[in-house]
Design a protein around this motif. Structure first.
Motif, short mmCIF file in Angstrom:
data_model
loop_
_atom_site.label_atom_id
_atom_site.label_comp_id
_atom_site.label_asym_id
_atom_site.label_seq_id
_atom_site.Cartn_x
_atom_site.Cartn_y
_atom_site.Cartn_z
N ALA A 248 0.83 -1.20 0.00
CA ALA A 248 0.00 0.00 0.00
C ALA A 248 0.87 1.25 0.00
CB ALA A 248 -0.93 -0.01 1.21
N ALA A 249 1.96 1.22 0.77
CA ALA A 249 2.87 2.37 0.79
C ALA A 249 3.52 2.57 -0.58
CB ALA A 249 3.94 2.17 1.86
N HIS A 250 3.89 1.46 -1.23
CA HIS A 250 4.47 1.55 -2.58
C HIS A 250 3.47 2.15 -3.57
CE1 HIS A 250 6.71 0.30 -6.19
NE2 HIS A 250 5.54 -0.05 -6.67
N ASP A 251 2.22 1.71 -3.48
CA ASP A 251 1.20 2.21 -4.41
C ASP A 251 0.95 3.70 -4.23
OD1 ASP A 251 0.95 -0.34 -5.42
OD2 ASP A 251 -0.83 -0.84 -4.24
N ARG A 252 1.14 4.22 -3.02
CA ARG A 252 0.96 5.65 -2.79
C ARG A 252 2.19 6.45 -3.19
NH1 ARG A 252 -0.92 3.94 2.02
NH2 ARG A 252 0.90 4.73 3.10
N GLY A 253 3.28 5.76 -3.52
CA GLY A 253 4.51 6.47 -3.88
C GLY A 253 5.26 6.99 -2.69
N ALA A 254 5.06 6.38 -1.51
CA ALA A 254 5.76 6.84 -0.31
C ALA A 254 7.26 6.69 -0.48
CB ALA A 254 5.29 6.04 0.91
N CYS A 255 8.01 7.70 -0.06
CA CYS A 255 9.46 7.70 -0.22
C CYS A 255 10.13 6.95 0.94
CB CYS A 255 10.00 9.13 -0.25
SG CYS A 255 9.30 10.17 -1.53
N VAL A 256 11.24 6.31 0.65
CA VAL A 256 12.07 5.75 1.71
C VAL A 256 12.89 6.88 2.32
CG1 VAL A 256 12.20 3.46 0.66
CG2 VAL A 256 13.92 5.17 0.09
N LYS A 257 13.26 6.74 3.58
CA LYS A 257 14.09 7.76 4.21
C LYS A 257 15.48 7.76 3.58
CE LYS A 257 13.76 8.48 8.58
NZ LYS A 257 13.79 8.28 10.07
N PRO A 258 16.09 8.91 3.38
CA PRO A 258 15.69 10.24 3.86
C PRO A 258 14.94 11.07 2.82
CG PRO A 258 17.91 10.35 3.04
CD PRO A 258 17.45 8.93 2.79
N PHE A 259 14.39 10.43 1.78
CA PHE A 259 13.79 11.18 0.69
C PHE A 259 12.38 11.67 1.03
CE2 PHE A 259 16.84 8.20 -1.25
CZ PHE A 259 17.68 9.12 -1.86
N VAL A 260 11.97 12.73 0.36
CA VAL A 260 10.64 13.32 0.55
C VAL A 260 10.07 13.65 -0.83
CG1 VAL A 260 11.16 14.31 2.81
CG2 VAL A 260 11.60 15.66 0.74
N TRP A 261 8.76 13.90 -0.89
CA TRP A 261 8.16 14.29 -2.17
C TRP A 261 8.66 15.68 -2.57
CZ3 TRP A 261 2.62 12.44 -0.63
CH2 TRP A 261 2.53 11.07 -0.88
N ARG A 262 8.89 15.85 -3.86
CA ARG A 262 9.48 17.07 -4.39
C ARG A 262 8.55 18.27 -4.32
NH1 ARG A 262 11.63 16.34 -10.27
NH2 ARG A 262 9.39 16.16 -10.67
N GLN A 263 7.29 18.09 -4.74
CA GLN A 263 6.27 19.15 -4.70
C GLN A 263 6.56 20.30 -5.65
OE1 GLN A 263 4.57 19.95 -0.68
NE2 GLN A 263 6.38 18.86 0.01
N ALA A 264 7.09 19.99 -6.83
CA ALA A 264 7.23 21.03 -7.86
C ALA A 264 5.86 21.55 -8.26
CB ALA A 264 7.98 20.48 -9.07
N GLN A 265 4.85 20.73 -8.12
CA GLN A 265 3.45 21.09 -8.32
C GLN A 265 2.65 20.24 -7.34
OE1 GLN A 265 1.65 19.79 -11.98
NE2 GLN A 265 2.74 17.85 -12.02
N PRO A 266 1.37 20.59 -7.09
CA PRO A 266 0.56 19.76 -6.20
C PRO A 266 0.54 18.31 -6.67
CG PRO A 266 -0.56 21.82 -6.65
CD PRO A 266 0.63 21.79 -7.56
N ASP A 268 2.98 16.27 -6.71
CA ASP A 268 4.25 15.83 -7.29
C ASP A 268 4.91 14.85 -6.33
OD1 ASP A 268 6.69 15.48 -8.48
OD2 ASP A 268 7.41 17.51 -8.14
N LYS A 269 4.96 13.57 -6.71
CA LYS A 269 5.45 12.53 -5.82
C LYS A 269 6.83 12.01 -6.20
CE LYS A 269 0.88 10.83 -4.43
NZ LYS A 269 0.01 9.64 -4.31
N VAL A 270 7.59 12.75 -6.98
CA VAL A 270 8.96 12.34 -7.26
C VAL A 270 9.77 12.49 -5.98
CG1 VAL A 270 11.06 12.88 -8.56
CG2 VAL A 270 8.83 12.95 -9.69
N MET A 333 14.56 10.64 -13.21
CA MET A 333 15.03 9.31 -13.59
C MET A 333 15.21 8.40 -12.37
SD MET A 333 18.41 8.31 -15.82
CE MET A 333 19.49 9.07 -14.62
N LEU A 334 15.66 8.98 -11.25
CA LEU A 334 15.96 8.18 -10.07
C LEU A 334 14.76 8.05 -9.12
CD1 LEU A 334 19.47 9.68 -9.24
CD2 LEU A 334 19.01 7.41 -10.17
N GLY A 335 13.71 8.85 -9.34
CA GLY A 335 12.60 8.90 -8.40
C GLY A 335 11.97 7.55 -8.11
N ALA A 336 11.82 6.72 -9.14
CA ALA A 336 11.16 5.42 -8.95
C ALA A 336 11.97 4.49 -8.05
CB ALA A 336 10.93 4.76 -10.31
N ARG A 337 13.27 4.71 -7.95
CA ARG A 337 14.11 3.86 -7.10
C ARG A 337 14.04 4.28 -5.64
NH1 ARG A 337 19.83 3.53 -10.46
NH2 ARG A 337 18.97 3.01 -12.52
#
Length: 344
Positions: A248-266, A268-270, A333-337
């Protein structure tokens, strides 16, 4: 549970608001935490929309940074003194409706004094504040979550929120059904807490997410601690798989630590580093400064000499340096990892 509303000023605490929003949504669910008025439809009366959204909430978190009180408009007047200021409207609407208002201090800010506030929000000065610090962010947020669990529960007699699972009454309900509901609610809260723990404990390297093997254990976790009265042993118990929570966390695009969502726009889950998120938010604020004041070959979005479109997403015309554009492309490019991996 009833929703939680995060009120903040973009010029003051945009980064902290986004980080808190992500942390709370991982625990309480995507449809239980709301932030700002980005979803108000064009042409809608924003004053009425704010009142409608606040009316549904159990808690308003008022994020207060060092400039929350002093941010000014183009004429040099404090925004808080404008009756149509979003933050003022959100706060006054919550206070008027007896919604629990919790001032959340960040950046080392202090509580505003009554004399510095407009009349309709002077009561804010007497609300007990909660402090979030950069150095202790995770532990501070955990304490805030504990408080919210006691504040945002459904009021007695009101319909349960669709975002939170509750007990389903049995057709043969008897005098013990109240106890069954309490056990099930407790199990549901435990499951949600476990989901937050899964997300927080999964760690990754700077470029590639690696799951903690201990998190990937396949044995199911009981969502209840006892059988409901009147049922056979084991019946009515709900089982939550750790793998299901991780999926479920993967499907929501939750980031592993220490990464966070970028929020370049509402939305934005990179997943990027916190420093990159801060850079992106700063670029958003400086967007107009880096464009040609009178437009150019590409219309009003034409960049000044030495700047290019960032291209974080299709249609991203924020003007940045070529170096920033390349770093943004690398993050895409790296966001999915960097998101929580699927369980093995």
């Amino acid at each position: 549970m009833r929703p939680i509303f995060i009120s903040y000023r973009r010029e003051d605490t945009e980064g902290q608001a986004g980080r808190l929003f992500e942390s709370l949504r991982e625990v309480f669910g995507e449809h239980t935490v709301f932030m700002d008025v980005a979803t108000i439809e064009p042409g809608a009366d924003f004053r009425r929309a704010i009142e409608t959204n606040i009316d549904k909430c159990a808690v308003l978190l008022a994020l207060i940074g060092r400039t929350w009180l002093t941010v000014t408009d183009r004429e040099g007047k404090r925004r808080i003194d404008n009756p149509n200021d979003f933050v003022r409207l959100e706060t006054s609407s919550a206070l008027k409706r007896d919604v629990t208002v919790i001032p959340v201090l960040v950046q080392g800010a202090t509580m505003p004094q009554e004399a510095d506030l407009p009349a309709e929000i002077k009561d804010l000065a007497y609300r007990n504040a909660f402090e979030l610090t950069h150095a202790r962010w995770d532990s501070d947020v955990e304490l805030l979550i504990r408080t919210l669990r006691t504040r945002a529960v459904d009021a007695p007699g009101e319909p349960a929120s669709a975002a939170t699972p509750h007990a389903i009454p049995s057709p043969n309900a008897n005098a013990g059904k109240g106890h069954a509901r309490m056990w099930t609610i407790g199990g549901a809260v435990a499951a949600v807490a476990l989901m937050g723990a899964v997300v927080l404990k999964i760690s990754g390297s700077a470029h590639e997410a690696k799951a903690n093997p201990a998190i990937l254990a396949s044995e199911p976790v009981p969502a209840t601690t006892a059988s409901t009265p009147g049922n056979q042993a084991g019946k009515g118990d709900q089982m939550v798989s750790k793998k299901a929570l991780q999926r479920a966390a993967h499907d929501r695009g939750a980031c592993v630590k220490p990464f966070v969502w970028r929020q370049a726009q509402p939305r934005d889950k990179v997943c990027v580093t916190p420093d990159t998120q801060s850079r992106i938010l700063a670029e958003n604020r400086a967007a107009s400064d880096n464009r040609m004041p009178n437009g150019g070959a590409y219309g009003p979005d034409t960049c000044k000499q030495g700047f290019v479109w960032r291209a974080a997403f299709d249609g991203d015309t924020v003007c940045v340096t070529p170096e920033s554009r390349q770093m943004t492309a690398d993050d895409n490019m790296l966001g999915a990892r960097r998101i929580v991996p699927l369980p093995q």
